[in-house]
Structures are given as structure tokens and as C-alpha cells.
Design a protein around this motif. Structure first.
Motif, PDB file in Angstrom:
ATOM      1  N   VAL A  32       0.841  -1.202   0.000  1.00 54.54           N
ATOM      2  CA  VAL A  32       0.000   0.000   0.000  1.00 54.54           C
ATOM      3  C   VAL A  32       0.878   1.256   0.000  1.00 54.54           C
ATOM      4  CG1 VAL A  32      -1.814   1.262   1.193  1.00 54.54           C
ATOM      5  CG2 VAL A  32      -1.868  -1.241   1.155  1.00 54.54           C
ATOM      6  N   SER A  33       1.992   1.225   0.716  1.00 54.55           N
ATOM      7  CA  SER A  33       2.931   2.341   0.680  1.00 54.55           C
ATOM      8  C   SER A  33       3.559   2.479  -0.710  1.00 54.55           C
ATOM      9  CB  SER A  33       4.021   2.153   1.732  1.00 54.55           C
ATOM     10  OG  SER A  33       3.478   2.123   3.035  1.00 54.55           O
ATOM     11  N   TYR A  34       3.888   1.360  -1.297  1.00 50.75           N
ATOM     12  CA  TYR A  34       4.460   1.360  -2.658  1.00 50.75           C
ATOM     13  C   TYR A  34       3.507   1.992  -3.664  1.00 50.75           C
ATOM     14  CZ  TYR A  34       6.366  -0.769  -6.972  1.00 50.75           C
ATOM     15  OH  TYR A  34       6.874  -1.003  -8.228  1.00 50.75           O
ATOM     16  N   PHE A  35       2.214   1.797  -3.467  1.00 55.70           N
ATOM     17  CA  PHE A  35       1.211   2.317  -4.398  1.00 55.70           C
ATOM     18  C   PHE A  35       0.964   3.824  -4.240  1.00 55.70           C
ATOM     19  CE2 PHE A  35      -1.297  -1.952  -4.864  1.00 55.70           C
ATOM     20  CZ  PHE A  35      -0.271  -2.457  -5.648  1.00 55.70           C
ATOM     21  N   GLN A  36       1.512   4.460  -3.212  1.00 57.34           N
ATOM     22  CA  GLN A  36       1.156   5.840  -2.919  1.00 57.34           C
ATOM     23  C   GLN A  36       1.670   6.831  -3.967  1.00 57.34           C
ATOM     24  OE1 GLN A  36      -0.952   6.994  -0.404  1.00 57.34           O
ATOM     25  NE2 GLN A  36      -1.315   4.785  -0.278  1.00 57.34           N
ATOM     26  N   GLU A  37       2.864   6.674  -4.429  1.00 56.32           N
ATOM     27  CA  GLU A  37       3.469   7.656  -5.324  1.00 56.32           C
ATOM     28  C   GLU A  37       2.938   7.496  -6.743  1.00 56.32           C
ATOM     29  OE1 GLU A  37       7.825   8.532  -7.281  1.00 56.32           O
ATOM     30  OE2 GLU A  37       7.756   7.779  -5.219  1.00 56.32           O
ATOM     31  N   PRO A  38       2.259   8.495  -7.293  1.00 57.19           N
ATOM     32  CA  PRO A  38       1.724   8.371  -8.654  1.00 57.19           C
ATOM     33  C   PRO A  38       2.822   8.012  -9.655  1.00 57.19           C
ATOM     34  CG  PRO A  38       0.786  10.297  -7.582  1.00 57.19           C
ATOM     35  CD  PRO A  38       1.876   9.791  -6.674  1.00 57.19           C
ATOM     36  N   GLY A  39       2.534   7.026 -10.474  1.00 56.21           N
ATOM     37  CA  GLY A  39       3.433   6.618 -11.536  1.00 56.21           C
ATOM     38  C   GLY A  39       4.386   5.500 -11.190  1.00 56.21           C
ATOM     39  N   ARG A  40       4.653   5.277  -9.903  1.00 52.18           N
ATOM     40  CA  ARG A  40       5.672   4.291  -9.540  1.00 52.18           C
ATOM     41  C   ARG A  40       5.182   2.868  -9.785  1.00 52.18           C
ATOM     42  NH1 ARG A  40       8.759   3.558  -3.778  1.00 52.18           N
ATOM     43  NH2 ARG A  40       6.629   3.722  -3.002  1.00 52.18           N
ATOM     44  N   ALA A  41       4.026   2.505  -9.223  1.00 54.65           N
ATOM     45  CA  ALA A  41       3.494   1.167  -9.464  1.00 54.65           C
ATOM     46  C   ALA A  41       3.069   0.995 -10.917  1.00 54.65           C
ATOM     47  CB  ALA A  41       2.320   0.896  -8.527  1.00 54.65           C
ATOM     48  N   GLU A  42       2.559   2.081 -11.541  1.00 56.75           N
ATOM     49  CA  GLU A  42       2.180   2.010 -12.950  1.00 56.75           C
ATOM     50  C   GLU A  42       3.376   1.585 -13.811  1.00 56.75           C
ATOM     51  OE1 GLU A  42      -0.446   5.483 -11.430  1.00 56.75           O
ATOM     52  OE2 GLU A  42       1.320   4.348 -10.800  1.00 56.75           O
ATOM     53  N   ALA A  43       4.559   2.104 -13.464  1.00 59.66           N
ATOM     54  CA  ALA A  43       5.756   1.798 -14.241  1.00 59.66           C
ATOM     55  C   ALA A  43       6.125   0.321 -14.135  1.00 59.66           C
ATOM     56  CB  ALA A  43       6.920   2.663 -13.776  1.00 59.66           C
ATOM     57  N   GLU A  44       5.777  -0.310 -13.022  1.00 56.82           N
ATOM     58  CA  GLU A  44       6.015  -1.746 -12.895  1.00 56.82           C
ATOM     59  C   GLU A  44       4.957  -2.563 -13.632  1.00 56.82           C
ATOM     60  OE1 GLU A  44       5.671  -5.313  -9.585  1.00 56.82           O
ATOM     61  OE2 GLU A  44       6.440  -3.371  -8.906  1.00 56.82           O
ATOM     62  N   ILE A  45       3.701  -2.158 -13.503  1.00 60.02           N
ATOM     63  CA  ILE A  45       2.593  -2.987 -13.970  1.00 60.02           C
ATOM     64  C   ILE A  45       2.324  -2.837 -15.462  1.00 60.02           C
ATOM     65  CG2 ILE A  45       0.131  -3.469 -13.688  1.00 60.02           C
ATOM     66  CD1 ILE A  45       0.390  -2.270 -10.830  1.00 60.02           C
ATOM     67  N   GLU A  46       2.294  -1.615 -15.961  1.00 58.90           N
ATOM     68  CA  GLU A  46       1.736  -1.371 -17.289  1.00 58.90           C
ATOM     69  C   GLU A  46       2.559  -1.929 -18.457  1.00 58.90           C
ATOM     70  OE1 GLU A  46       0.779   2.782 -17.322  1.00 58.90           O
ATOM     71  OE2 GLU A  46      -0.993   2.497 -16.046  1.00 58.90           O
ATOM     72  N   PRO A  47       3.874  -2.099 -18.346  1.00 60.37           N
ATOM     73  CA  PRO A  47       4.576  -2.732 -19.458  1.00 60.37           C
ATOM     74  C   PRO A  47       4.181  -4.192 -19.694  1.00 60.37           C
ATOM     75  CG  PRO A  47       6.101  -1.446 -18.138  1.00 60.37           C
ATOM     76  CD  PRO A  47       4.814  -1.509 -17.373  1.00 60.37           C
TER      77      PRO A  47
END
Length: 330
Positions: A157-172
Motif C-alpha cells: 500500500v505504501s508502494y502504491f502511494q506515489e503516482p506513476g511508480r506502481a504504474e511503471a512496474e505494472i503497465e509494461p
């Protein structure tokens, strides 16, 4: 020979809502039951419950929560605060021509359902929570509590807080990430007690580094994964992650309801292997005070987090029995 797709008989509609629009999938007629999904899913997570509730004499309506699927995706974390999500569910009830409804939720959807019942008892006459139990508003600031977990590792949940960070892992690789996340939390494929937890990441690492390799949950075939992956490949992940990024806003917004119980008839169904039922064991133990209208609670042996998909027949039976015992909706 191919089996017929029962979802083809469902009715899809758009309902005007504070989000802008909410996509609703319906089946059946009778008293209205609104079904709310969690992360990272969509209305499709209720595909087994829609026909079962319809056959039992209910009008089942599964939503795409704002940020997901065909529903509106407003920008910014502030658009995903709980007060707005509850307002969306009220708009769904009204948009479907009803005055009152039962609300059922899983994961974040359970949290949305519980707060809908808490904040709008005039609309939601009963509430069922799947996987995530009700915990009243209050306590420490959520991001502070999450940051304290894990020591040198970072809680998801902490990892998901910063916009764009988790997206960069998931979306590719949306499909691969979803498959790994679903497997990590499923009763038949989750890591064992001696394996690293997929809920935490090491500094500089990724969540997917700890996903169980080459494990496929029994409930997740290629067709099911196609549906989920296709939706998130189209929409991206920011809307879904917005809910995590609004938790501190909720903490402030809901301060007036600190410690408040939910008095309507309620139901809780969890998976005995789901980490959530262990992390929130104190919330379950407090049901006598927080859910005075609790009708029954159930932990399903051998079941993980995706309860209504892992054990659809059992969940359908519990929901129908509970619903049939409720006073009929006006």
C-alpha cells in the motif's frame, strides 16, 4: 465443444453518477442487490454471483467502480475519496429506479459497501463484506500505519502511494503482473509460509519479484485473464490505484464517524488463508460492537483472497441464504 458464455445474457448500462458515469451490469429482477468489486478487478469478478442471485429472485447489479472498466476515470487522488465512491453507489441505486438496496462488496469494494451502509442507511438496508471486515473510521493516519510495516521492506500500500511508480512496474506487462498478483493471493497458489511475502518489496525491487512462478489459480483460465488484462491494458492502472492514494483523505473526511457501528443486517465471508483475515483479526473480533446487526460470519477453509471466484458455489449459497432471511426491500 465450447460452453455457452453466461455473461452474454447480462444487461450492460451506463448510469449518471458523481464520477460522470458508472458502468453497471445487471441480471434478474426483484429486490436490488448492488455488487462492488475490489483491486485489481472489475464487475466481472461477480460473474458467478449475478446469475445465482437472479435465479434466487433478486436483481443483481455489478458495478465498475470509478477508475475501472467502462466507468469514468477522473484524475487525481482526491477524486477517489470514500465520500465520492459512496455517492456513486447511491447514484447507481437511484439510476436503476430503486429507493433502497442491499450492498455487497469484496476487498476495497467491501470497504466501499461498509461505508455506504454507514453513511447512507436510508439507501442501503443491509451490507455483506467479502474478504475485508468492517473497521470503523479512526485510529492513526493510514499512511503512517502502513509505513511502519515491514521494517526495511516496503508494504504494497505504501508502494502504491506515489503516482506513476506502481504504474511503471505494472503497465509494461499488465497480463503477466495480474496473473502473478492473482496467484500470489489465491488459496491454491499463494507462497508458502517459508517463502517471501508478495505484499512487500525490497528497496529498489518490484512486487512481481516475489510472485510465485508458473502457478495458475484453479479459477483463472486464459479467458478470465483475457478479460481482466484487456480492461487494464485499455484503461491503465492510475484509476484503480487512486483508491489507495486517497486513504489519508478518507481519514480526515470520516473523522466525524470515528468508532461508529453499522446497525443494518450484515454478513462477513472471508478466506481462511487470506492474509487480510489475519491482519484484521482484531476487526473481526470486534464485530459484536462494530456490527451489532451481524447475521453470520464465515471463514472458508483453504480459500485465499479472491473468495467469490475461488469458491463461487459456497459464496452464492451464503449470500442467497442471507438475502432470503432479510426483510424484503420496499
Amino acid at each position: 465443444m465450447a460452453h455457452p458464455d453466461p455473461t452474454r445474457s447480462f444487461t450492460h448500462r451506463m448510469v449518471a453518477s458523481p464520477a460522470g458515469r458508472t458502468h453497471v451490469v445487471e441480471c434478474g429482477s426483484g429486490p436490488l442487490v448492488v455488487l462492488v468489486h475490489g483491486f485489481p478487478e472489475g464487475w466481472y469478478s461477480w460473474r458467478h454471483q449475478l446469475p445465482a442471485l437472479a435465479a434466487a429472485g433478486f436483481r443483481a447489479a455489478a458495478v465498475d467502480v470509478r477508475g475501472y472498466g467502462r466507468s469514468a476515470k477522473p484524475a487525481g487522488a482526491a477524486a477517489y475519496r470514500m465520500l465520492d465512491l459512496v455517492a456513486d453507489e447511491v447514484a447507481v441505486v437511484r439510476g436503476l429506479g430503486a429507493e433502497r438496496a442491499v450492498i455487497v462488496g469484496h476487498d476495497w469494494g467491501a470497504n466501499i459497501a461498509a461505508h455506504a451502509a454507514l453513511l447512507r442507511p436510508d439507501v442501503f438496508s443491509a451490507v455483506a463484506m467479502v474478504s475485508v471486515p468492517y473497521a470503523p473510521p479512526g485510529g492513526p493516519r493510514p499512511t503512517d500505519a502502513f509505513a511502519a510495516l515491514g521494517g526495511d521492506e516496503e508494504f504494497y500500500v505504501s508502494y502504491f502511494q506515489e503516482p506513476g511508480r506502481a504504474e511503471a512496474e505494472i503497465e509494461p506487462d499488465v497480463r503477466g503482473w495480474l496473473a502473478g498478483w492473482y496467484a500470489s493471493l489465491s488459496g491454491d497458489t499463494m507462497p508458502g509460509p517459508d517463502e517471501p511475502s508478495p505484499y512487500f518489496r525490497t528497496p529498489g525491487g518490484r512486487l512481481r519479484d516475489r510472485f510465485p512462478p508458473q502457478r495458475t489459480p484453479h479459477w483463472l483460465g486464459e479467458a478470465e485473464l483475457d478479460v481482466y488484462a484487456g480492461e487494464f491494458e485499455r484503461t491503465g492502472m492510475a484509476g484503480a490505484l487512486g483508491r489507495y492514494r486517497a486513504v489519508d483523505l478518507d481519514w480526515a473526511d470520516l473523522a466525524t464517524w470515528e468508532g461508529a457501528p453499522i446497525g443494518q443486517p450484515s454478513l462477513f465471508v472471508g478466506g481462511a488463508l487470506d492474509a487480510t483475515t489475519h491482519w484484521m483479526a482484531d476487526a473481526i473480533a470486534a464485530f459484536d460492537h462494530t456490527l451489532p446487526g451481524l447475521v453470520s460470519q464465515h471463514l472458508i477453509d483453504g480459500c485465499g483472497h479472491w473468495v467469490q471466484q475461488e469458491r463461487p458455489a459456497e459464496v452464492n449459497r451464503l449470500l442467497v441464504e442471507w438475502l432470503r432471511a432479510l426483510p424484503r426491500l420496499r
